[in-house]
Design an enzyme around this catalytic site. Structure first.
Site, PDB file in Angstrom:
ATOM      1  N   SER A 269      42.181  26.981  41.171  1.00 35.16           N
ATOM      2  CA  SER A 269      41.533  28.209  41.597  1.00 35.16           C
ATOM      3  C   SER A 269      40.862  28.002  42.964  1.00 35.16           C
ATOM      4  O   SER A 269      41.504  27.536  43.907  1.00 35.16           O
ATOM      5  CB  SER A 269      40.539  28.663  40.520  1.00 35.16           C
ATOM      6  N   LYS A 273      42.039  25.871  46.533  1.00 37.14           N
ATOM      7  CA  LYS A 273      41.935  26.180  47.961  1.00 37.14           C
ATOM      8  C   LYS A 273      41.336  24.983  48.697  1.00 37.14           C
ATOM      9  O   LYS A 273      41.806  24.576  49.765  1.00 37.14           O
ATOM     10  CB  LYS A 273      41.057  27.416  48.173  1.00 37.14           C
ATOM     11  N   TRP A 360      46.822  38.091  39.858  1.00 46.46           N
ATOM     12  CA  TRP A 360      45.725  38.114  40.834  1.00 46.46           C
ATOM     13  C   TRP A 360      45.937  37.056  41.916  1.00 46.46           C
ATOM     14  O   TRP A 360      45.604  37.274  43.081  1.00 46.46           O
ATOM     15  CB  TRP A 360      44.413  37.892  40.104  1.00 46.46           C
ATOM     16  N   HIS A 411      45.484  32.174  34.139  1.00 45.04           N
ATOM     17  CA  HIS A 411      44.752  31.402  35.136  1.00 45.04           C
ATOM     18  C   HIS A 411      44.006  30.271  34.435  1.00 45.04           C
ATOM     19  O   HIS A 411      42.936  30.469  33.863  1.00 45.04           O
ATOM     20  CB  HIS A 411      43.770  32.337  35.847  1.00 45.04           C
TER      21      HIS A 411
END
Length: 431
Positions: A269, A273, A360, A411
């Site tokens: 998540s 990044k 998403w 997720h």
């Protein structure tokens, strides 16, 4: 002890908080955003193999100059500029045992002080296969940040209970922004420690809030407290967490039991990044792994699919440099896109993973970043993604110098993901 931060829940963007709620609470993707491929806007991606002056990059010798151009754009327009290794950086191994994980592993806990005065620090929890340590064979290791403290990845009672500020979450055993004993092992489903040890790998993890607590406080807490307030192109939280991963790598290089030439940086998540930016900006990471990193991570921003640049800067403004906010609803004006972030890792290995129901995070956009980064990997003499241009079937990983899979589910981080990452490391590192 690692630094703490004072804040009220009103200082936290509620939507930003929701992105790391337990998977069971994320069964529905946020409403009001585009999840229809037919509505993806037309876009043109910036070419990683064309210089700023229009000169084509046709040889490996030209790549370092082009790479520097791309790196500077990400520094100035997306993540922000971080300082280098601090002069006062030093380490303390404050706990260790040779009888962890049912006798299969050694455990050590290391405090990394960011300054000579020991005012700000982070803790690294490390598990290594005991048989490798006893045989004096340096261990290839996964390095990752975690969301709620090192003590949440395992029920091991010897892990120090974090005293750092955390986002309150009763399911994670965090009350009034502090961890409680109930939080021990709360995230263990995402961290199959014994399976990792059995496969011959080590695991090193750090609570990301030790580096920079995850709320917008004007850059006054965590490691930011040691530095002046950043400029418009100064380091946002993602760059700060990536900086912390590099400081953890500084320690790993000093540990004779760890093979510092075979360290994979991994994140899920928002921490995916951070792992991508760490892998792009620090060449010491041999493999970079992004799990469901989405917007600002592996997903192409220009697709405006699922989470967008405008939304992420609205709800989590501290994650990126201030300059990035100008590209909300104006993605094509940004001089870079996320396929170029993956390209910065070349010719080292990278693995991008998605989840079928995690719309998403735009699984297709994550895969397309791999596809459009592959020409750089091929230019530098690797096989890229093996010529793949179509998304693979669900649960069927692709593994070349670049790897990719989209698995069933939401997720989260699952055993399927971890097995794929270890299979990938087996191939890349010749295990």
């Amino acid at each position: 002890m690692p630094t703490t931060a004072k804040a009220t829940s009103l200082q936290i963007a509620a939507f930003c908080f929701a992105l790391t709620l337990p998977t069971a609470m994320l069964s529905a993707q946020p409403a009001g955003f585009n999840y229809d491929e037919a509505k993806v806007p037309a876009y043109t991606l910036p070419d990683p193999l064309v210089m700023a002056d229009g000169t084509p990059v046709t040889s490996a010798e030209q790549w370092p100059k082009r790479r520097e151009e791309i790196m500077q754009l990400f520094l100035e327009e997306v993540y922000g500029k971080a300082p280098g290794k601090p002069e006062g950086l030093h380490f303390e191994v404050f706990e260790q045992s040779d009888d962890a994980v049912n006798g299969k592993a050694t455990r050590k806990q290391v405090r990394v002080y960011f300054d000579a005065d020991e005012t700000v620090a982070m803790d690294i929890l490390i598990y290594l296969p005991k048989k490798s340590v006893e045989a004096k064979k340096p261990v290839p290791t996964y390095l990752s940040l975690n969301f709620y403290g090192n003590h949440t990845i395992s029920n091991d009672p010897a892990i120090l209970l974090s005293e750092s500020w955390m986002r309150s979450n009763k399911e994670q055993g965090v009350v009034d922004h502090r961890a409680t004993e109930a939080s021990r092992g709360a995230s263990a489903s995402r961290w199959p420690v014994e399976m990792i040890i059995d496969r011959g790998y080590g695991l090193a993890t750090v609570y990301y809030g030790d580096i920079d607590p995850d709320f917008d406080d004007g850059f006054k807490n965590g490691v930011h407290a040691l530095y002046d307030s950043p400029a418009k192109d100064g380091w946002g939280s993602i760059a700060t967490w990536a900086w912390g991963l590099s400081r953890a790598m500084d320690y790993l290089e000093t540990d004779a039991e760890i093979d510092a030439k075979r360290v994979a940086v991994f994140g899920h998540s928002r921490l995916g990044k951070a792992s991508l930016w760490a892998g792009a900006s620090d060449p010491r990471f041999s493999i970079t792994i992004s799990n469901d990193s989405g917007c600002g991570g592996a997903a192409l921003s220009r697709r405006a699919f699922g989470e967008t640049v405008a939304q992420i800067n609205k709800t989590c403004p501290h994650w990126f440099c201030d300059n990035n906010s100008q590209y909300g609803n104006n993605e094509s004006a940004c001089p870079v896109d996320q396929h170029q972030l993956v390209a910065l890792i070349a010719p080292r290995s990278a693995y991008i993973a998605s989840a079928k129901e995690d719309t998403w995070a735009d699984p297709r956009g994550e895969f397309l970043s791999v596809v459009h980064a592959a020409p750089v990997f091929r230019l530098l003499g690797t096989d890229g993604i093996g010529g793949q241009t179509e998304m693979p079937p669900v649960n069927e990983p692709i593994m070349h110098t670049l790897g990719y899979h989209v698995r069933t589910g939401k997720h989260d981080v699952t055993d399927f993901d971890w097995n794929a990452y270890m299979d990938f490391a087996d191939k890349r590192w010749g295990k």
